[in-house]
Design a protein around this motif. Structure first.
Motif, PDB file in Angstrom:
ATOM      1  N   PHE A   1       0.829  -1.204   0.000  1.00  0.00           N
ATOM      2  CA  PHE A   1       0.000   0.000   0.000  1.00  0.00           C
ATOM      3  C   PHE A   1       0.868   1.261   0.000  1.00  0.00           C
ATOM      4  O   PHE A   1       0.677   2.155  -0.819  1.00  0.00           O
ATOM      5  CB  PHE A   1      -0.922  -0.037   1.228  1.00  0.00           C
ATOM      6  N   ALA A   2       1.834   1.320   0.914  1.00  0.00           N
ATOM      7  CA  ALA A   2       2.706   2.492   1.033  1.00  0.00           C
ATOM      8  C   ALA A   2       3.542   2.705  -0.229  1.00  0.00           C
ATOM      9  O   ALA A   2       3.755   3.846  -0.656  1.00  0.00           O
ATOM     10  CB  ALA A   2       3.613   2.345   2.247  1.00  0.00           C
ATOM     11  N   GLU A   3       3.986   1.624  -0.844  1.00  0.00           N
ATOM     12  CA  GLU A   3       4.808   1.741  -2.050  1.00  0.00           C
ATOM     13  C   GLU A   3       3.985   2.084  -3.287  1.00  0.00           C
ATOM     14  O   GLU A   3       4.507   2.638  -4.243  1.00  0.00           O
ATOM     15  CB  GLU A   3       5.602   0.447  -2.280  1.00  0.00           C
ATOM     16  N   THR A   4       2.710   1.757  -3.267  1.00  0.00           N
ATOM     17  CA  THR A   4       1.856   2.031  -4.414  1.00  0.00           C
ATOM     18  C   THR A   4       1.411   3.482  -4.456  1.00  0.00           C
ATOM     19  O   THR A   4       1.397   4.105  -5.512  1.00  0.00           O
ATOM     20  CB  THR A   4       0.616   1.109  -4.395  1.00  0.00           C
ATOM     21  N   TYR A   5       1.036   4.028  -3.313  1.00  0.00           N
ATOM     22  CA  TYR A   5       0.511   5.390  -3.266  1.00  0.00           C
ATOM     23  C   TYR A   5       1.468   6.282  -2.476  1.00  0.00           C
ATOM     24  O   TYR A   5       1.380   6.400  -1.264  1.00  0.00           O
ATOM     25  CB  TYR A   5      -0.905   5.399  -2.685  1.00  0.00           C
ATOM     26  N   ASN A   6       2.398   6.871  -3.214  1.00  0.00           N
ATOM     27  CA  ASN A   6       3.415   7.730  -2.612  1.00  0.00           C
ATOM     28  C   ASN A   6       3.563   8.997  -3.459  1.00  0.00           C
ATOM     29  O   ASN A   6       2.740   9.272  -4.325  1.00  0.00           O
ATOM     30  CB  ASN A   6       4.740   6.969  -2.502  1.00  0.00           C
ATOM     31  N   ASP A   7       4.611   9.753  -3.212  1.00  0.00           N
ATOM     32  CA  ASP A   7       4.831  11.010  -3.943  1.00  0.00           C
ATOM     33  C   ASP A   7       4.942  10.801  -5.451  1.00  0.00           C
ATOM     34  O   ASP A   7       4.545  11.650  -6.237  1.00  0.00           O
ATOM     35  CB  ASP A   7       6.084  11.720  -3.426  1.00  0.00           C
ATOM     36  N   GLU A   8       5.479   9.658  -5.854  1.00  0.00           N
ATOM     37  CA  GLU A   8       5.622   9.370  -7.282  1.00  0.00           C
ATOM     38  C   GLU A   8       4.258   9.237  -7.966  1.00  0.00           C
ATOM     39  O   GLU A   8       4.096   9.592  -9.123  1.00  0.00           O
ATOM     40  CB  GLU A   8       6.439   8.080  -7.478  1.00  0.00           C
ATOM     41  N   THR A   9       3.278   8.738  -7.231  1.00  0.00           N
ATOM     42  CA  THR A   9       1.910   8.621  -7.764  1.00  0.00           C
ATOM     43  C   THR A   9       1.413   9.988  -8.225  1.00  0.00           C
ATOM     44  O   THR A   9       0.894  10.139  -9.320  1.00  0.00           O
ATOM     45  CB  THR A   9       0.963   8.059  -6.687  1.00  0.00           C
ATOM     46  N   TYR A  10       1.598  10.974  -7.376  1.00  0.00           N
ATOM     47  CA  TYR A  10       1.144  12.332  -7.689  1.00  0.00           C
ATOM     48  C   TYR A  10       1.966  12.944  -8.818  1.00  0.00           C
ATOM     49  O   TYR A  10       1.432  13.643  -9.670  1.00  0.00           O
ATOM     50  CB  TYR A  10       1.185  13.204  -6.436  1.00  0.00           C
ATOM     51  N   ALA A  11       3.258  12.659  -8.830  1.00  0.00           N
ATOM     52  CA  ALA A  11       4.131  13.181  -9.880  1.00  0.00           C
ATOM     53  C   ALA A  11       3.733  12.624 -11.252  1.00  0.00           C
ATOM     54  O   ALA A  11       3.924  13.274 -12.278  1.00  0.00           O
ATOM     55  CB  ALA A  11       5.582  12.843  -9.584  1.00  0.00           C
ATOM     56  N   ASN A  12       3.166  11.428 -11.267  1.00  0.00           N
ATOM     57  CA  ASN A  12       2.730  10.803 -12.521  1.00  0.00           C
ATOM     58  C   ASN A  12       1.324  11.227 -12.929  1.00  0.00           C
ATOM     59  O   ASN A  12       0.768  10.685 -13.881  1.00  0.00           O
ATOM     60  CB  ASN A  12       2.799   9.279 -12.412  1.00  0.00           C
TER      61      ASN A  12
ATOM     62  N   ILE B   1      -4.164  11.869  -8.857  1.00  0.00           N
ATOM     63  CA  ILE B   1      -4.520  12.532  -7.612  1.00  0.00           C
ATOM     64  C   ILE B   1      -5.454  11.594  -6.855  1.00  0.00           C
ATOM     65  O   ILE B   1      -6.577  11.340  -7.292  1.00  0.00           O
ATOM     66  CB  ILE B   1      -5.215  13.891  -7.869  1.00  0.00           C
ATOM     67  N   VAL B   2      -4.967  11.049  -5.756  1.00  0.00           N
ATOM     68  CA  VAL B   2      -5.742  10.106  -4.957  1.00  0.00           C
ATOM     69  C   VAL B   2      -6.553  10.896  -3.934  1.00  0.00           C
ATOM     70  O   VAL B   2      -5.999  11.640  -3.138  1.00  0.00           O
ATOM     71  CB  VAL B   2      -4.818   9.087  -4.252  1.00  0.00           C
ATOM     72  N   THR B   3      -7.868  10.730  -3.989  1.00  0.00           N
ATOM     73  CA  THR B   3      -8.752  11.452  -3.070  1.00  0.00           C
ATOM     74  C   THR B   3      -9.224  10.586  -1.904  1.00  0.00           C
ATOM     75  O   THR B   3      -9.670  11.101  -0.893  1.00  0.00           O
ATOM     76  CB  THR B   3      -9.983  11.994  -3.818  1.00  0.00           C
TER      77      THR B   3
ATOM     78  N   ASN C   1      -9.443  -7.194   6.479  1.00  0.00           N
ATOM     79  CA  ASN C   1     -10.354  -8.343   6.476  1.00  0.00           C
ATOM     80  C   ASN C   1     -10.585  -8.906   5.070  1.00  0.00           C
ATOM     81  O   ASN C   1     -11.028 -10.037   4.914  1.00  0.00           O
ATOM     82  CB  ASN C   1     -11.687  -7.986   7.135  1.00  0.00           C
ATOM     83  N   LYS C   2     -10.272  -8.114   4.030  1.00  0.00           N
ATOM     84  CA  LYS C   2     -10.401  -8.575   2.641  1.00  0.00           C
ATOM     85  C   LYS C   2      -9.031  -8.755   1.980  1.00  0.00           C
ATOM     86  O   LYS C   2      -8.954  -9.033   0.791  1.00  0.00           O
ATOM     87  CB  LYS C   2     -11.232  -7.579   1.817  1.00  0.00           C
ATOM     88  N   ASN C   3      -7.957  -8.560   2.749  1.00  0.00           N
ATOM     89  CA  ASN C   3      -6.589  -8.649   2.228  1.00  0.00           C
ATOM     90  C   ASN C   3      -6.393  -7.776   0.999  1.00  0.00           C
ATOM     91  O   ASN C   3      -5.818  -8.205  -0.001  1.00  0.00           O
ATOM     92  CB  ASN C   3      -6.205 -10.097   1.910  1.00  0.00           C
ATOM     93  N   CYS C   4      -6.905  -6.552   1.072  1.00  0.00           N
ATOM     94  CA  CYS C   4      -6.790  -5.668  -0.079  1.00  0.00           C
ATOM     95  C   CYS C   4      -6.663  -4.222   0.352  1.00  0.00           C
ATOM     96  O   CYS C   4      -6.838  -3.895   1.521  1.00  0.00           O
ATOM     97  CB  CYS C   4      -7.972  -5.835  -1.022  1.00  0.00           C
ATOM     98  N   TYR C   5      -6.343  -3.398  -0.609  1.00  0.00           N
ATOM     99  CA  TYR C   5      -6.392  -1.958  -0.425  1.00  0.00           C
ATOM    100  C   TYR C   5      -6.944  -1.354  -1.703  1.00  0.00           C
ATOM    101  O   TYR C   5      -6.920  -1.982  -2.759  1.00  0.00           O
ATOM    102  CB  TYR C   5      -5.028  -1.356  -0.067  1.00  0.00           C
ATOM    103  N   TYR C   6      -7.487  -0.147  -1.561  1.00  0.00           N
ATOM    104  CA  TYR C   6      -8.053   0.505  -2.738  1.00  0.00           C
ATOM    105  C   TYR C   6      -7.723   1.985  -2.725  1.00  0.00           C
ATOM    106  O   TYR C   6      -7.370   2.555  -1.685  1.00  0.00           O
ATOM    107  CB  TYR C   6      -9.561   0.286  -2.834  1.00  0.00           C
ATOM    108  N   ALA C   7      -7.861   2.587  -3.881  1.00  0.00           N
ATOM    109  CA  ALA C   7      -7.698   4.034  -4.026  1.00  0.00           C
ATOM    110  C   ALA C   7      -8.701   4.513  -5.063  1.00  0.00           C
ATOM    111  O   ALA C   7      -9.013   3.808  -6.025  1.00  0.00           O
ATOM    112  CB  ALA C   7      -6.291   4.392  -4.462  1.00  0.00           C
TER     113      ALA C   7
ATOM    114  N   GLY D   1      -9.590   8.225  -7.259  1.00  0.00           N
ATOM    115  CA  GLY D   1      -9.057   9.546  -7.544  1.00  0.00           C
ATOM    116  C   GLY D   1      -9.339   9.978  -8.961  1.00  0.00           C
ATOM    117  O   GLY D   1     -10.241   9.457  -9.618  1.00  0.00           O
ATOM    118  N   TYR D   2      -8.538  10.928  -9.414  1.00  0.00           N
ATOM    119  CA  TYR D   2      -8.697  11.447 -10.764  1.00  0.00           C
ATOM    120  C   TYR D   2      -7.320  11.737 -11.347  1.00  0.00           C
ATOM    121  O   TYR D   2      -6.318  11.739 -10.635  1.00  0.00           O
ATOM    122  CB  TYR D   2      -9.581  12.695 -10.778  1.00  0.00           C
ATOM    123  N   TYR D   3      -7.294  11.960 -12.635  1.00  0.00           N
ATOM    124  CA  TYR D   3      -6.063  12.292 -13.338  1.00  0.00           C
ATOM    125  C   TYR D   3      -6.001  13.817 -13.457  1.00  0.00           C
ATOM    126  O   TYR D   3      -6.976  14.440 -13.873  1.00  0.00           O
ATOM    127  CB  TYR D   3      -6.050  11.666 -14.728  1.00  0.00           C
ATOM    128  N   ASN D   4      -4.860  14.411 -13.106  1.00  0.00           N
ATOM    129  CA  ASN D   4      -4.806  15.874 -13.093  1.00  0.00           C
ATOM    130  C   ASN D   4      -5.052  16.499 -14.466  1.00  0.00           C
ATOM    131  O   ASN D   4      -5.509  17.624 -14.556  1.00  0.00           O
ATOM    132  CB  ASN D   4      -3.499  16.389 -12.474  1.00  0.00           C
TER     133      ASN D   4
END
Length: 170
Positions: free
Chosen positions: A88-99, A102-104, A111-117, A119-122
């Protein structure tokens, strides 16, 4: 004898249909039968699967709106000691925004062994949004990426809840 066969067939069909769960919002289960198995509720009647040759990867495009896309892909985990939180931490970091993403909203669902995000594209503010879900299993990772028009975000937020709740395999 013929009537008995018809009755048995009707009983079998009735029991099969009674076990199917209505998912709502146009969603139905998509199952692959590849090495990395996944089962996800998707709006299959609204989508057309794009042809491709990559294993464990399925891409869909909207029949009415070509800008609605779904990509689902499975991977083997190289290092099974990496935790859900680290992914999770490696997926959504400063590089995400630089690319340009924009994660909102983002969250880990242990409990579901998952993470989600979500957002929108700038470059496409007020035009397109995205939702991504990553499931981390013992030996595999499965990713789903959805792009949809911003005007449909309420529908996709509701669908995302159902997809996460009902995704399963094995």
């Amino acid at each position: 004898m013929r009537i008995k066969i018809i009755i048995i067939a009707l009983l079998l069909n009735t029991s099969i249909f009674s076990q199917e769960k209505s998912l709502g919002l146009g969603l139905q289960m998509f199952n692959n039968i590849e090495q990395i198995e996944y089962c996800l509720p998707l709006p299959l009647k609204e989508m057309k699967e794009k042809s491709g040759s990559e294993r464990c990867h399925h891409s869909f495009v909207g029949k009415k709106n070509k800008n609605t896309t779904i990509d689902v892909q499975g991977f083997y985990r190289d290092d099974t000691t990496i935790s859900l939180e680290t992914y999770f931490a490696e997926t959504y970091n400063d590089e995400t925004y630089a690319n340009g993403k924009i994660v909102t909203q983002k969250e880990i669902l242990k409990n579901k062994n998952c993470y989600y995000a979500i957002g929108y594209y700038n470059n496409f503010l007020d035009k397109y949004e995205f939702a991504e879900v990553t499931w981390v299993r013992k030996d595999e990772v499965m990713k789903m990426q959805i792009q949809y028009p911003t005007k449909d975000k309420k529908l996709w937020y509701e669908r995302l809840k159902i997809i996460i709740k009902n995704a399963y395999c094995r």
